[in-house]
Design a protein around this motif. Sequence first.
Motif, PDB file in Angstrom:
ATOM      1  N   TYR A 153      14.630   8.793  14.510  1.00 43.15           N
ATOM      2  CA  TYR A 153      15.237  10.222  14.747  1.00 43.15           C
ATOM      3  C   TYR A 153      14.184  11.070  13.612  1.00 43.15           C
ATOM      4  CZ  TYR A 153      19.907   9.078  16.280  1.00 43.15           C
ATOM      5  OH  TYR A 153      20.905   8.442  17.117  1.00 43.15           O
ATOM      6  N   GLY A 154      13.434  10.253  12.836  1.00 44.21           N
ATOM      7  CA  GLY A 154      12.476  11.015  11.925  1.00 44.21           C
ATOM      8  C   GLY A 154      11.115  10.447  12.352  1.00 44.21           C
ATOM      9  N   THR A 155      10.329  10.240  11.151  1.00 42.79           N
ATOM     10  CA  THR A 155       8.894   9.874  11.088  1.00 42.79           C
ATOM     11  C   THR A 155       8.805   8.486  11.009  1.00 42.79           C
ATOM     12  OG1 THR A 155       8.303  12.163  10.420  1.00 42.79           O
ATOM     13  CG2 THR A 155       6.581  10.233  10.252  1.00 42.79           C
ATOM     14  N   VAL A 156       7.920   7.775  11.984  1.00 43.03           N
ATOM     15  CA  VAL A 156       7.770   6.265  11.632  1.00 43.03           C
ATOM     16  C   VAL A 156       6.075   5.829  11.877  1.00 43.03           C
ATOM     17  CG1 VAL A 156       8.238   5.712  14.088  1.00 43.03           C
ATOM     18  CG2 VAL A 156       8.317   3.933  12.329  1.00 43.03           C
ATOM     19  N   HIS A 157       5.802   5.228  10.896  1.00 38.65           N
ATOM     20  CA  HIS A 157       4.486   5.058  10.886  1.00 38.65           C
ATOM     21  C   HIS A 157       4.178   3.478  10.646  1.00 38.65           C
ATOM     22  CE1 HIS A 157       0.180   5.908   8.701  1.00 38.65           C
ATOM     23  NE2 HIS A 157       0.075   5.204   9.924  1.00 38.65           N
ATOM     24  N   LEU A 158       3.226   2.575  11.532  1.00 39.27           N
ATOM     25  CA  LEU A 158       3.196   1.448  11.426  1.00 39.27           C
ATOM     26  C   LEU A 158       1.770   1.141  11.068  1.00 39.27           C
ATOM     27  CD1 LEU A 158       5.852   1.324  13.141  1.00 39.27           C
ATOM     28  CD2 LEU A 158       5.146  -0.750  14.378  1.00 39.27           C
ATOM     29  N   ILE A 159       1.414   0.453  10.325  1.00 33.69           N
ATOM     30  CA  ILE A 159      -0.015  -0.115   9.844  1.00 33.69           C
ATOM     31  C   ILE A 159      -0.012  -1.442   9.783  1.00 33.69           C
ATOM     32  CG2 ILE A 159      -1.536   0.050   7.836  1.00 33.69           C
ATOM     33  CD1 ILE A 159      -0.098   2.572   6.893  1.00 33.69           C
ATOM     34  N   ARG A 160      -1.156  -2.101  10.506  1.00 34.63           N
ATOM     35  CA  ARG A 160      -1.129  -3.542  10.712  1.00 34.63           C
ATOM     36  C   ARG A 160       0.283  -4.114  10.902  1.00 34.63           C
ATOM     37  NH1 ARG A 160      -4.093  -1.687   6.546  1.00 34.63           N
ATOM     38  NH2 ARG A 160      -2.716  -2.652   5.049  1.00 34.63           N
ATOM     39  N   SER A 161       1.012  -3.644  11.788  1.00 31.55           N
ATOM     40  CA  SER A 161       2.286  -4.318  11.787  1.00 31.55           C
ATOM     41  C   SER A 161       2.645  -4.618  13.137  1.00 31.55           C
ATOM     42  CB  SER A 161       3.375  -3.313  11.500  1.00 31.55           C
ATOM     43  OG  SER A 161       3.375  -3.335   9.942  1.00 31.55           O
ATOM     44  N   THR A 162       3.585  -5.352  13.449  1.00 25.65           N
ATOM     45  CA  THR A 162       3.940  -5.959  14.674  1.00 25.65           C
ATOM     46  C   THR A 162       5.484  -5.906  15.309  1.00 25.65           C
ATOM     47  OG1 THR A 162       2.307  -7.713  14.602  1.00 25.65           O
ATOM     48  CG2 THR A 162       3.734  -8.135  16.519  1.00 25.65           C
ATOM     49  N   VAL A 163       5.731  -5.323  16.660  1.00 30.56           N
ATOM     50  CA  VAL A 163       6.951  -5.350  16.938  1.00 30.56           C
ATOM     51  C   VAL A 163       6.932  -5.907  18.174  1.00 30.56           C
ATOM     52  CG1 VAL A 163       8.766  -3.686  17.911  1.00 30.56           C
ATOM     53  CG2 VAL A 163       7.136  -2.813  16.375  1.00 30.56           C
ATOM     54  N   ARG A 164       7.969  -7.098  18.330  1.00 28.01           N
ATOM     55  CA  ARG A 164       7.674  -8.073  19.295  1.00 28.01           C
ATOM     56  C   ARG A 164       9.070  -8.658  19.614  1.00 28.01           C
ATOM     57  NH1 ARG A 164       4.176 -12.256  15.778  1.00 28.01           N
ATOM     58  NH2 ARG A 164       5.716 -13.127  14.705  1.00 28.01           N
ATOM     59  N   ASN A 165       9.394  -9.219  20.905  1.00 30.82           N
ATOM     60  CA  ASN A 165      10.443 -10.101  21.530  1.00 30.82           C
ATOM     61  C   ASN A 165      11.623  -9.314  20.823  1.00 30.82           C
ATOM     62  OD1 ASN A 165       8.623 -12.058  22.066  1.00 30.82           O
ATOM     63  ND2 ASN A 165       8.834 -12.956  20.013  1.00 30.82           N
ATOM     64  N   ASN A 166      11.760  -8.047  21.313  1.00 31.15           N
ATOM     65  CA  ASN A 166      13.120  -7.040  21.072  1.00 31.15           C
ATOM     66  C   ASN A 166      13.433  -6.729  22.517  1.00 31.15           C
ATOM     67  OD1 ASN A 166      13.187  -6.816  18.089  1.00 31.15           O
ATOM     68  ND2 ASN A 166      11.094  -6.266  18.516  1.00 31.15           N
ATOM     69  N   THR A 167      14.839  -6.471  22.666  1.00 30.97           N
ATOM     70  CA  THR A 167      15.256  -6.224  23.802  1.00 30.97           C
ATOM     71  C   THR A 167      16.087  -4.794  23.656  1.00 30.97           C
ATOM     72  OG1 THR A 167      17.174  -7.422  23.821  1.00 30.97           O
ATOM     73  CG2 THR A 167      15.343  -8.573  24.998  1.00 30.97           C
ATOM     74  N   ALA A 168      16.397  -4.164  24.729  1.00 32.85           N
ATOM     75  CA  ALA A 168      17.286  -2.799  24.654  1.00 32.85           C
ATOM     76  C   ALA A 168      17.340  -2.237  26.205  1.00 32.85           C
ATOM     77  CB  ALA A 168      16.325  -1.722  23.859  1.00 32.85           C
ATOM     78  N   GLY A 169      18.408  -1.624  26.485  1.00 27.87           N
ATOM     79  CA  GLY A 169      18.525  -0.735  27.592  1.00 27.87           C
ATOM     80  C   GLY A 169      17.406   0.196  27.901  1.00 27.87           C
ATOM     81  N   ALA A 170      16.965   0.969  26.877  1.00 23.79           N
ATOM     82  CA  ALA A 170      15.652   1.745  26.782  1.00 23.79           C
ATOM     83  C   ALA A 170      15.061   1.751  25.567  1.00 23.79           C
ATOM     84  CB  ALA A 170      16.137   3.176  27.024  1.00 23.79           C
ATOM     85  N   GLY A 171      13.741   1.366  25.562  1.00 30.44           N
ATOM     86  CA  GLY A 171      12.908   1.421  24.435  1.00 30.44           C
ATOM     87  C   GLY A 171      12.920   0.085  23.801  1.00 30.44           C
ATOM     88  N   GLY A 172      12.422  -0.850  24.535  1.00 31.20           N
ATOM     89  CA  GLY A 172      12.295  -2.267  23.828  1.00 31.20           C
ATOM     90  C   GLY A 172      12.026  -2.529  22.736  1.00 31.20           C
ATOM     91  N   GLY A 173      10.788  -1.951  22.337  1.00 30.13           N
ATOM     92  CA  GLY A 173      10.013  -2.202  21.016  1.00 30.13           C
ATOM     93  C   GLY A 173      10.339  -0.976  20.274  1.00 30.13           C
ATOM     94  N   ILE A 174      10.137   0.154  20.617  1.00 29.22           N
ATOM     95  CA  ILE A 174      10.204   1.514  19.809  1.00 29.22           C
ATOM     96  C   ILE A 174      10.664   2.528  20.619  1.00 29.22           C
ATOM     97  CG2 ILE A 174       9.109   3.086  18.551  1.00 29.22           C
ATOM     98  CD1 ILE A 174       6.968   0.945  17.746  1.00 29.22           C
ATOM     99  N   MET A 175      11.696   3.253  20.128  1.00 30.34           N
ATOM    100  CA  MET A 175      12.206   4.424  20.828  1.00 30.34           C
ATOM    101  C   MET A 175      12.219   5.720  20.159  1.00 30.34           C
ATOM    102  SD  MET A 175      15.330   5.146  23.377  1.00 30.34           S
ATOM    103  CE  MET A 175      15.424   6.489  24.457  1.00 30.34           C
ATOM    104  N   SER A 176      11.897   6.744  20.326  1.00 28.80           N
ATOM    105  CA  SER A 176      12.010   8.108  19.423  1.00 28.80           C
ATOM    106  C   SER A 176      13.127   8.688  20.141  1.00 28.80           C
ATOM    107  CB  SER A 176      10.646   8.666  19.594  1.00 28.80           C
ATOM    108  OG  SER A 176      10.543   9.474  20.621  1.00 28.80           O
TER     109      SER A 176
END
Length: 316
Positions: A153-176
Amino acid sequence: MATRRRLLPAAAMAVTVGATGLAGAAPAAAALETQVNCTANPGALQPAIDAASPGDTLRVRGTCTGPFTIDKVLTLRGNGQAVLDGNSAGLPAVTIGDLGGSQAHVTLDHLTITHGNAGVGGGIRNNPSATVTLINSTVESNTAQYGGGIYTYGTVHLIRSTVRNNTAGAGGGIMSDTTVVVTLDNSTVERNSAGGGGGLYIRAGSTATLTHSTVRDNTAQVGGGITSEGTVTLNLVHSTVRGNTASDRGGGIDNGGTATLTHSTVERNTSQGGPGSGGGINQQSPSATVTLSQSQVRNNTPDNCAPSGSVPGCVG
């Protein structure tokens, strides 16, 4: 077990107190660095978070058992690659801030966030007015209805990072949520799955910028790699959307807003909805726009862009 030591401020000021000086002025409190050894005590981290003062750093070792809530300015830094384990407790593994809009600013450095299970934000739920920065960190193996890896709901910043092997109804990795900022630098979103937006689902009014980053091997019904909804601004700079699959439309990107690709590539994505389903990029409506600047959309199945002619410079 937690061990605390005081950090010197970044800059020091020498003050000479005289008759007309600053007698009685109290020096600013220095930040503390606290060692948190979850190898010795898996439950040590949340009490250390609660005890920390804003601006402190917690240096974390081992696998810490949560879930965790952080509602202040705080840095968590892993020794090696420490683990924040949500323990599949029916909550986000890490919750940042609160729904009241607290100004939490949290940095997660050299950490793995895993085993969160929630309605909103499986790995990380970043609440309104909060900011979370991930550095050299991994968000993996979390589940949620919305935002399997991260919901913000706010600000997200990824630096040299990994989002993997996640599951969801919407936005498997990242959802804003709406009207927020998502930034990825030198980061990867891979092997996530969802009904919509296998890698990322960016909602109306938000801005997402990916620089030197990769969205690959994600799956969804719509928007295998990325779904952008409505008035989204999506910027890809020196980035790649590759090898994603949608069972309906938009194998690489299902675009509903304004997308600009600069020195970027959308390739080898697949849509299983048949001809005209946008193997590479699907345009949700005539008002959606994609600008290709020294970028390529190529080798996607069954087509590169749909509807035909909707993306200037995209053929095949």
